[in-house]
Design an enzyme around this catalytic site. Structure first.
Site, PDB file in Angstrom:
ATOM      1  N   SER A   1      -6.378 -41.290  36.917  1.00 25.36           N
ATOM      2  CA  SER A   1      -7.666 -40.945  37.519  1.00 25.36           C
ATOM      3  C   SER A   1      -8.142 -41.984  38.523  1.00 25.36           C
ATOM      4  O   SER A   1      -7.877 -43.181  38.375  1.00 25.36           O
ATOM      5  CB  SER A   1      -8.694 -40.841  36.392  1.00 25.36           C
TER       6      SER A   1
ATOM      7  N   GLU B   1     -10.995 -42.983  38.581  1.00 21.70           N
ATOM      8  CA  GLU B   1     -11.903 -43.870  37.843  1.00 21.70           C
ATOM      9  C   GLU B   1     -11.257 -45.226  37.563  1.00 21.70           C
ATOM     10  O   GLU B   1     -11.941 -46.201  37.266  1.00 21.70           O
ATOM     11  CB  GLU B   1     -12.309 -43.220  36.514  1.00 21.70           C
TER      12      GLU B   1
ATOM     13  N   TYR C   1     -13.701 -44.887  29.581  1.00 19.17           N
ATOM     14  CA  TYR C   1     -12.805 -43.841  30.079  1.00 19.17           C
ATOM     15  C   TYR C   1     -11.829 -44.419  31.104  1.00 19.17           C
ATOM     16  O   TYR C   1     -10.619 -44.212  31.024  1.00 19.17           O
ATOM     17  CB  TYR C   1     -13.634 -42.705  30.714  1.00 19.17           C
TER      18      TYR C   1
HETATM   19  N1  GDD Z   1     -22.368 -35.856  34.940  1.00 21.43           N
HETATM   20  C1  GDD Z   1     -23.442 -36.197  35.671  1.00 21.43           C
HETATM   21  N2  GDD Z   1     -24.668 -35.671  35.383  1.00 21.43           N
HETATM   22  N3  GDD Z   1     -23.262 -37.065  36.704  1.00 21.43           N
HETATM   23  C2  GDD Z   1     -24.335 -37.383  37.457  1.00 21.43           C
HETATM   24  C3  GDD Z   1     -25.612 -36.867  37.212  1.00 21.43           C
HETATM   25  C4  GDD Z   1     -25.792 -35.972  36.109  1.00 21.43           C
HETATM   26  O1  GDD Z   1     -26.869 -35.485  35.822  1.00 21.43           O
HETATM   27  N4  GDD Z   1     -26.456 -37.352  38.154  1.00 21.43           N
HETATM   28  C5  GDD Z   1     -25.735 -38.144  38.967  1.00 21.43           C
HETATM   29  N5  GDD Z   1     -24.448 -38.168  38.534  1.00 21.43           N
HETATM   30  C6  GDD Z   1     -23.349 -38.944  39.167  1.00 21.43           C
HETATM   31  C7  GDD Z   1     -22.601 -39.831  38.175  1.00 21.43           C
HETATM   32  O2  GDD Z   1     -23.344 -41.026  37.914  1.00 21.43           O
HETATM   33  C8  GDD Z   1     -21.307 -40.062  38.966  1.00 21.43           C
HETATM   34  O3  GDD Z   1     -21.479 -41.113  39.877  1.00 21.43           O
HETATM   35  C9  GDD Z   1     -21.123 -38.748  39.751  1.00 21.43           C
HETATM   36  O4  GDD Z   1     -22.374 -38.051  39.654  1.00 21.43           O
HETATM   37  C10 GDD Z   1     -19.994 -37.858  39.254  1.00 21.43           C
HETATM   38  O5  GDD Z   1     -20.109 -37.693  37.878  1.00 21.43           O
HETATM   39  P1  GDD Z   1     -19.191 -36.638  37.053  1.00 21.43           P
HETATM   40  O6  GDD Z   1     -19.251 -35.301  37.681  1.00 21.43           O
HETATM   41  O7  GDD Z   1     -19.578 -36.730  35.620  1.00 21.43           O
HETATM   42  O8  GDD Z   1     -17.690 -37.136  37.318  1.00 21.43           O
HETATM   43  P2  GDD Z   1     -17.025 -38.605  37.320  1.00 21.43           P
HETATM   44  O9  GDD Z   1     -16.837 -39.006  38.748  1.00 21.43           O
HETATM   45  O10 GDD Z   1     -17.743 -39.527  36.433  1.00 21.43           O
HETATM   46  O11 GDD Z   1     -15.603 -38.319  36.654  1.00 21.43           O
HETATM   47  C11 GDD Z   1     -14.818 -37.194  36.994  1.00 21.43           C
HETATM   48  O12 GDD Z   1     -13.858 -37.549  37.965  1.00 21.43           O
HETATM   49  C12 GDD Z   1     -12.850 -38.449  37.530  1.00 21.43           C
HETATM   50  C13 GDD Z   1     -11.926 -38.726  38.729  1.00 21.43           C
HETATM   51  O13 GDD Z   1     -12.529 -39.686  39.547  1.00 21.43           O
HETATM   52  C14 GDD Z   1     -14.170 -36.669  35.717  1.00 21.43           C
HETATM   53  O14 GDD Z   1     -13.532 -35.451  36.004  1.00 21.43           O
HETATM   54  C15 GDD Z   1     -13.107 -37.631  35.219  1.00 21.43           C
HETATM   55  O15 GDD Z   1     -12.444 -37.057  34.089  1.00 21.43           O
HETATM   56  C16 GDD Z   1     -12.108 -37.874  36.345  1.00 21.43           C
HETATM   57  O16 GDD Z   1     -11.078 -38.723  35.934  1.00 21.43           O
END
Ligand code: GDD
Length: 324
Positions: free
Chosen positions: A128, A130, A152
């Site tokens: 990822s 991440e 994670y």
């Molecule tokens: N979930 C969530 N909910 N995220 C929020 C929110 C909210 O209400 N508001 C802002 N965010 C911001 C988070 O702080 C983060 O910076 C961004 O939105 C994306 O969050 P997520 O959609 O939860 O995804 P992620 O980037 O943390 O992780 C995803 O991508 C990775 C690859 O880079 C997941 O799919 C991981 O499993 C994957 O590895």
């Protein structure tokens, strides 16, 4: 017929990958799923409901070496896509123990069982972006050092290293796909993109009044999951196993995503979005943008769906789903 084993087949990527392989043909598809999923197909198998008569599911738990071993011994896969994980970054701060346990031991169990029972099997690990966390360079490529910012991210770095070590130590054909964020109408509701598009659709239809979010400034490289599963498959079709960044080479803020999603239904996001500190993370990954030129050159892969098209696809699908 080639036998393929997909862990995480019930998830977004697993379901697209199973569809992709069925369309390609020549594959007998097996999935490792939790027993509870088999007992509650309505809620847990909805993404693969339309495929159930074409695939075989095996009950097992990634946390149990014995159960992973038994499934791999039974299936003897030619290709294995290890996609199953606790994949919600935010939750990994609340329960770092189970995230670390499932993601690291789960990967180790699959690799070890393959080495013992199907050593010719080609192995794909869902690494990822991440792992880059507090990024050391922009954009990030296969040589960018890792600096994970969550349990994670740490678990994915360990999985990446295990995958590379099984390649170097035991000659396993094992690849790491370093996938940047990838979304679709099948995305879970806890992830920010789907939370946004679902709530936008509900607001449009008068079922919701506001959208509560955390950090709007975070930037991500968002692609379409349907495009990304092709890259997974391509990695396992090469002569040589290797690691690849899969991304779009574009970055957009959460705010941009929100604005475009509301634009799809002719509403102004500022009238509906409120900030709730509870959605902030203890340590944030501020900006991700991937350089996929290696995948382009060696795999001949490139993303097809644009950022705008992706948002429209998700909003339209949520509107349709709620209406029906
Ligand atoms: N979930 C969530 N909910 N995220 C929020 C929110 C909210 O209400 N508001 C802002 N965010 C911001 C988070 O702080 C983060 O910076 C961004 O939105 C994306 O969050 P997520 O959609 O939860 O995804 P992620 O980037 O943390 O992780 C995803 O991508 C990775 C690859 O880079 C997941 O799919 C991981 O499993 C994957 O590895």
């Amino acid at each position: 017929m080639k036998r393929v084993l997909i862990t995480g087949i019930t998830g977004q990527d697993g379901s697209y990958l199973a569809e992709f392989l069925l369309k390609k043909g020549g594959y007998e598809i097996h999935g490792l799923v939790r027993r509870v999923a088999l007992e509650d197909p309505e809620h847990r198998l909805w993404r693969i409901k339309h495929l159930l008569d074409k695939i075989s599911l095996h009950a097992g738990s990634l946390e149990s070496y014995a159960s992973v071993f038994n499934v791999i011994e039974r299936v003897k896969p030619d290709e294995c896509y290890h996609l199953a994980a606790q994949s919600f970054v935010s939750y990994s701060f609340d329960d770092e123990f189970s995230t670390i346990d499932t993601n690291i031991n789960g990967t180790l169990h699959v690799l070890s069982a393959i080495r013992k029972k199907a050593p010719k099997c080609k192995f794909y690990f869902a690494a990822s972006s991440e792992m880059f966390g507090k990024v050391r360079e922009i954009p990030q490529n296969e040589n960018t050092p890792f600096h994970p910012r969550s349990p994670y991210g740490i678990s994915k770095v360990a999985g990446f290293d295990l995958t590379r070590n099984y390649r170097e130590a035991y000659g396993l054909f094992s690849c790491n796909g370093i996938l940047f964020n990838h979304e679709s109408p099948r995305r879970g509701f806890e992830f920010v993109t789907r939370k946004i598009t679902r709530t936008v659709a509900k607001i449009k239809l008068g079922l919701e009044k506001e959208l509560k979010l955390g950090n709007l400034e975070a930037k991500r490289d968002w692609g379409y999951a349907g495009d990304y599963v092709e890259a997974m498959w391509l990695m396992l079709q090469q002569e040589k196993c290797d690691d690849y960044v899969i991304a779009t080479n574009e970055t957009h803020s959460v705010e941009e995503f929100v604005e475009l999603a509301f634009n799809c239904v002719d509403l102004d996001w500022k009238d509906y979005v409120t900030i709730d500190k509870k959605f902030y993370r203890p340590a944030e990954v501020n900006q991700l943008i991937g350089d996929y030129s290696k995948a382009k050159k060696i795999l001949g892969w490139r993303p097809k769906v644009s950022f705008k098209e992706l948002i429209k696809m998700m909003v339209d699908s949520d509107l349709k789903e709620i209406r029906s």
